[in-house]
Design an enzyme around this catalytic site. Sequence first.
Site, PDB file in Angstrom:
ATOM      1  N   PHE A 118       0.857  -1.394  -0.247  1.00 34.14           N
ATOM      2  CA  PHE A 118       0.029  -0.372   0.105  1.00 34.14           C
ATOM      3  C   PHE A 118       0.738   1.007   0.532  1.00 34.14           C
ATOM      4  CE2 PHE A 118      -4.729   0.872   0.864  1.00 34.14           C
ATOM      5  CZ  PHE A 118      -5.137  -0.481   0.361  1.00 34.14           C
ATOM      6  N   GLN A 232      -8.450  14.531   3.321  1.00 32.66           N
ATOM      7  CA  GLN A 232      -6.745  13.816   2.735  1.00 32.66           C
ATOM      8  C   GLN A 232      -8.044  13.684   0.966  1.00 32.66           C
ATOM      9  OE1 GLN A 232      -6.781   8.912   2.816  1.00 32.66           O
ATOM     10  NE2 GLN A 232      -4.023  10.577   2.508  1.00 32.66           N
ATOM     11  N   HIS A 234      -8.058  11.423  -2.627  1.00 33.17           N
ATOM     12  CA  HIS A 234      -7.348   9.442  -2.571  1.00 33.17           C
ATOM     13  C   HIS A 234      -7.530   9.580  -4.528  1.00 33.17           C
ATOM     14  CE1 HIS A 234      -7.204   5.688  -3.944  1.00 33.17           C
ATOM     15  NE2 HIS A 234      -7.205   5.014  -2.867  1.00 33.17           N
ATOM     16  N   LEU A 244     -14.692   5.325  -5.325  1.00 33.23           N
ATOM     17  CA  LEU A 244     -13.575   4.555  -5.301  1.00 33.23           C
ATOM     18  C   LEU A 244     -12.809   3.198  -5.773  1.00 33.23           C
ATOM     19  CD1 LEU A 244     -10.486   5.098  -3.280  1.00 33.23           C
ATOM     20  CD2 LEU A 244     -11.202   3.437  -1.688  1.00 33.23           C
ATOM     21  N   GLU A 247      -6.964   2.015  -3.246  1.00 37.12           N
ATOM     22  CA  GLU A 247      -5.236   1.398  -3.951  1.00 37.12           C
ATOM     23  C   GLU A 247      -4.166   0.145  -3.835  1.00 37.12           C
ATOM     24  OE1 GLU A 247      -3.717   5.061  -1.331  1.00 37.12           O
ATOM     25  OE2 GLU A 247      -2.214   3.377  -0.048  1.00 37.12           O
ATOM     26  N   ARG A 282      -0.605   9.225  -0.812  1.00 32.55           N
ATOM     27  CA  ARG A 282      -1.539  10.007  -1.510  1.00 32.55           C
ATOM     28  C   ARG A 282      -1.539  10.840  -1.890  1.00 32.55           C
ATOM     29  NH1 ARG A 282      -6.522   6.705   1.661  1.00 32.55           N
ATOM     30  NH2 ARG A 282      -5.844   4.629   0.637  1.00 32.55           N
ATOM     31  N   HIS A 350     -12.015  11.735   0.622  1.00 31.30           N
ATOM     32  CA  HIS A 350     -11.982  10.586   0.934  1.00 31.30           C
ATOM     33  C   HIS A 350     -11.597  10.934   2.458  1.00 31.30           C
ATOM     34  CE1 HIS A 350     -11.533   6.221   0.769  1.00 31.30           C
ATOM     35  NE2 HIS A 350     -10.110   6.699   1.157  1.00 31.30           N
ATOM     36  N   ARG A 385      -3.077  10.654   6.181  1.00 30.33           N
ATOM     37  CA  ARG A 385      -3.031   9.141   6.816  1.00 30.33           C
ATOM     38  C   ARG A 385      -2.477   8.552   5.522  1.00 30.33           C
ATOM     39  NH1 ARG A 385      -7.021   4.971   5.511  1.00 30.33           N
ATOM     40  NH2 ARG A 385      -8.173   6.834   4.213  1.00 30.33           N
TER      41      ARG A 385
HETATM   42  C1  LIG Z   1     -14.631   4.031  -0.171  1.00 30.16           C
HETATM   43  C2  LIG Z   1     -13.588   3.715   1.526  1.00 30.16           C
HETATM   44  C3  LIG Z   1     -12.795   3.075   1.028  1.00 30.16           C
HETATM   45  C4  LIG Z   1     -12.083   2.960   2.100  1.00 30.16           C
HETATM   46  N1  LIG Z   1     -11.166   1.780   2.431  1.00 30.16           N
HETATM   47  C5  LIG Z   1     -10.395   1.618   3.341  1.00 30.16           C
HETATM   48  C6  LIG Z   1      -8.937   0.822   3.108  1.00 30.16           C
HETATM   49  O1  LIG Z   1      -9.426   0.109   2.327  1.00 30.16           O
HETATM   50  N2  LIG Z   1      -8.476   0.964   4.044  1.00 30.16           N
HETATM   51  C7  LIG Z   1      -8.391   1.257   5.485  1.00 30.16           C
HETATM   52  O2  LIG Z   1      -7.657   1.104   6.011  1.00 30.16           O
HETATM   53  N3  LIG Z   1      -9.859   2.184   5.269  1.00 30.16           N
HETATM   54  C8  LIG Z   1     -11.090   2.928   4.283  1.00 30.16           C
HETATM   55  N4  LIG Z   1     -11.654   3.572   4.108  1.00 30.16           N
HETATM   56  C9  LIG Z   1     -11.702   4.489   5.810  1.00 30.16           C
HETATM   57  C10 LIG Z   1     -12.115   4.166   6.692  1.00 30.16           C
HETATM   58  O3  LIG Z   1     -13.265   2.875   5.917  1.00 30.16           O
HETATM   59  C11 LIG Z   1     -12.794   4.816   7.605  1.00 30.16           C
HETATM   60  O4  LIG Z   1     -12.500   5.856   8.107  1.00 30.16           O
HETATM   61  C12 LIG Z   1     -13.841   3.510   8.435  1.00 30.16           C
HETATM   62  O5  LIG Z   1     -14.354   2.866   8.314  1.00 30.16           O
HETATM   63  C13 LIG Z   1     -14.301   4.780   9.231  1.00 30.16           C
HETATM   64  O6  LIG Z   1     -15.231   4.061  10.430  1.00 30.16           O
HETATM   65  P1  LIG Z   1     -16.102   4.797  11.881  1.00 30.16           P
HETATM   66  O7  LIG Z   1     -16.726   3.581  12.492  1.00 30.16           O
HETATM   67  O8  LIG Z   1     -14.930   5.443  12.265  1.00 30.16           O
HETATM   68  O9  LIG Z   1     -17.400   5.663  11.236  1.00 30.16           O
HETATM   69  P2  LIG Z   1     -18.285   4.741  10.009  1.00 30.16           P
HETATM   70  O10 LIG Z   1     -18.227   3.525   9.004  1.00 30.16           O
HETATM   71  O11 LIG Z   1     -18.228   6.166   8.605  1.00 30.16           O
HETATM   72  O12 LIG Z   1     -19.490   5.020  10.404  1.00 30.16           O
HETATM   73  C14 LIG Z   1     -20.043   5.656  11.541  1.00 30.16           C
HETATM   74  C15 LIG Z   1     -21.576   5.705  12.313  1.00 30.16           C
HETATM   75  O13 LIG Z   1     -21.749   6.687  13.012  1.00 30.16           O
HETATM   76  C16 LIG Z   1     -23.273   6.370  12.701  1.00 30.16           C
HETATM   77  N5  LIG Z   1     -24.186   8.549  13.176  1.00 30.16           N
HETATM   78  C17 LIG Z   1     -22.907   9.480  12.639  1.00 30.16           C
HETATM   79  N6  LIG Z   1     -23.826  10.754  12.473  1.00 30.16           N
HETATM   80  C18 LIG Z   1     -24.513   9.794  13.909  1.00 30.16           C
HETATM   81  C19 LIG Z   1     -25.890  10.756  14.022  1.00 30.16           C
HETATM   82  N7  LIG Z   1     -25.834  12.039  13.264  1.00 30.16           N
HETATM   83  N8  LIG Z   1     -26.898  10.226  15.255  1.00 30.16           N
HETATM   84  C20 LIG Z   1     -26.813   8.778  15.250  1.00 30.16           C
HETATM   85  N9  LIG Z   1     -25.535   8.021  14.600  1.00 30.16           N
HETATM   86  C21 LIG Z   1     -24.657   8.611  13.735  1.00 30.16           C
HETATM   87  C22 LIG Z   1     -23.805   6.145  11.244  1.00 30.16           C
HETATM   88  O14 LIG Z   1     -24.692   5.633  11.410  1.00 30.16           O
HETATM   89  C23 LIG Z   1     -22.518   5.098  11.736  1.00 30.16           C
HETATM   90  O15 LIG Z   1     -23.326   3.830  11.902  1.00 30.16           O
HETATM   91  C24 LIG Z   1     -12.445   3.651   3.181  1.00 30.16           C
HETATM   92  C25 LIG Z   1     -13.891   4.402   2.843  1.00 30.16           C
HETATM   93  C26 LIG Z   1     -14.420   4.401   1.718  1.00 30.16           C
HETATM   94  C27 LIG Z   1     -15.303   5.842   2.090  1.00 30.16           C
END
Ligand SMILES: Cc1cc2nc3c(=O)[nH]c(=O)nc-3n(C[C@H](O)[C@H](O)[C@H](O)COP(=O)(O)OP(=O)(O)OC[C@H]3O[C@@H](n4cnc5c(N)ncnc54)[C@H](O)[C@@H]3O)c2cc1C
Length: 573
Positions: A118, A232, A234, A244, A247, A282, A350, A385
Amino acid sequence: MTEVLRHDVVIVGGGAAGLRAAIAAVEADPGISVALVSKVYPMRSHTVSAEGGAAAVARDDDSFEMHGYDTVKGSDFLGDQDVIQYFVEQAPPELTRLEHWGCPWSRNADGTVATRAFGGMTTKRTWYAADKVGFHMLHTLFQHSMRFDRIVRYDEQFVTKLLVEDGAVRGVAALDIRQGEVRAILGRAVILATGGAGKCFPFTTNGNIKTGDGMALAYREGVALKDMEFVQYHPTGLPGTGILITEATRGEGGRLFNARGERFLETKPEYGVGSKLELGPRDMISRAIFQEIRAGNGIQGTFGEYVHLDLTHLGRELLEKRLPFVLELARTYAGVDPVTQPIPIRPVVHYMMGGVDTDIDGATELAGLYAVGECAAHSMNGANRLGSNSLTECLVFGARAGRHAVGHAKDSGDGSEDPLRRQVEEEAARIDGLRGRAKGSEKLTQVRDEMTQAMESGCGVYREQASMRSATETLAQLRRRCADVALEDRSRVFNTEIVAALELVNMIDVAETVAVAALQRRESRGAHACSEFPGRNDREFLHHSLVYYEPAGPRFDKKDVALGRWEPEERKY
Ligand SMILES: Cc1cc2nc3c(=O)[nH]c(=O)nc-3n(C[C@H](O)[C@H](O)[C@H](O)COP(=O)(O)OP(=O)(O)OC[C@H]3O[C@@H](n4cnc5c(N)ncnc54)[C@H](O)[C@@H]3O)c2cc1C
C-alpha cells in the site's frame, strides 16, 4: 412526556469504531450496559465500503519500528509518536482477534495471512479479504456484537445533541427517524464514533451519511476540533460518481499514465515519490495528477479531465482473484473492462485526518466524552494518513476507548435527571419547529451546493490564501442563511428532509473549521498544499491546530506534537 432510556455507556455510531468500542466495553465489565445508537442500520455504515485492506505487521521482513516510521513520515511528522507506537503494537493482535471472530482474511499458499503493498508503506503489511475488506470486517464485528445482549441497539436514531450538565456529558438527545420522537438516551460516558465528513465537498468517495455529525456535536459543546485543515484526496476515484478505485490496484502493480501515454510518476522526479512511483503516499500522487491535468496532460471526458490507471498487464486471473470488486465497479460505472482497458480516474475527497481532539484513550476535554474512528483525531494520522491504517485505527482505539469509557462510567454518579429531561424537551421543540417550516426563503439544496463549492475552491488539493479567506466568509454567511431554509415535509415518519437540514448545519460547522484551520497554516505539509507557502516550516508550524466554537465565530489555538522517537526530517521517498 419525554422518554428517558438509561445505560452506562452510550456509543454513537455503528461502524467499525463504534462496534469495536461496544464489544470492548461489555467485555471489560460483565455488568455494564451499552447503548449503540446509529442513524443507519449498522451494516450500512461507511466502513462497509472499504475495499483495500487493514495494516498490521505480519511478515518476517517487517517490524513495529518500520510501521511506526512509515506512519510518522506519512503524517509529515505531525502524528503523535506515542499514539503511533501504541497503534503499531496493537494492530496485529487486533486483526488476529478479528479473524477469531470470523473475518476471512485472504491467505498465501502456505496458509499464512496474505498481505499486499500500500502507498507509503515500506513492505507488504496490508491484510485483505479480496477487495471487500470493509464488508467482511463490519460483518464480523456486527455479528460478534450480537453475542452480547447488554449491547442494546437503537438503529435509525439520529443524535442531535450531547446532554451536558455540571461540566460532564450525561447522554444524548436522539431523533427516532422512524417515528419522529426525540428521546433521551442517558449514560455516564458517551463515545462518538460517527465517521468522517467527506460530504462537505462536492466530489467524494464518501457515502451520503458522512456529514461530520459527531464532530459538530462535540464542537458545539466546547470541545476543540483538531488538525481539520488536513483533508485527504484519494488519487483514484471514478470521474462523475467519485466511486473509489482502491489503492490495492496500485498495490498489486497498477500504473498511472497521462494523455501522452507517459508514466509521469517515473518520468518526472519533481513529484517526489522517488522509486515508490505509484506506491507513493496519497497526498503526493493526488498533487501529481492534478498538476498533469493543469499542464494540459489530462484526458477530456464527460465529467472533466482525468488520467489513466492501467491494470491490463496484471492479467485476468489476478484481477478476478484479488480485485473482483474493482472489475465490477469499473465495468458498471465507467463502462471499461480493466482486463483490457485503462480506468479513467482523478483525485477525490476521501478522508478527514482531523476530528474531535482526543488523547490516546480517546478521551476529550469534556468529562465523560470520548471519540474514536474517523471522527476523532487521536493524532495518529497527522497531516496525511497512510492507506489501510484507518480500519486498524478504528479497532485499536475503539477497543481502548471502550475500556476507558467503562472505567469512567463506573467512577461517576448518575446526577439529576430533570435538567437533562428539560434539555431534551427543548431539543424536541426545536426539531418540531423545523418540521414543515415552509416560510423560509432559502433552499436546502442551494445552500448545500454553495457550501460544497466553497470548500472545493477554498480547500481543495491546492489552496490559496485568497480562496481560503473567501471560503471562510462564504461559510459564515451560509451558516446564517441556514436558519432560513424552507422545509416542506410535515410528516413524522421518515422525515428525511429534517435529517438533511440537521446534517447541513453540522456540515457547515465542520467545513468552517476546515477553512479556518487551513488559513492559519501558512506552510505546506502533508495534504495541506498552500500555493503561497510551498515549503514545510517546522520552526513555526510543527504543531496541531485546534478550532473552538464561539458564538461570534471560530477561535483558533494550537497544541504540541508528541515527538521523541523520530526526529522531523525532509519527507522524501
Ligand atoms: C470508499 C471507501 C473505502 C475505504 N477503504 C479503506 C481501506 O481499504 N482501508 C482503510 O484503512 N480505510 C479505508 N477507508 C476509510 C475507512 O473505511 C473509514 O475511515 C472507517 O471505516 C471509518 O469508520 P468509523 O467507524 O469511524 O465510521 P463509519 O463507518 O463511517 O460509521 C459511522 C457511524 O456513525 C453513525 N452516525 C453518524 N452520525 C450520526 C448521528 N448524528 N446520530 C447517530 N448515528 C450517527 C452512522 O450511522 C454510522 O453507523 C475507506 C473509506 C471509503 C469511503
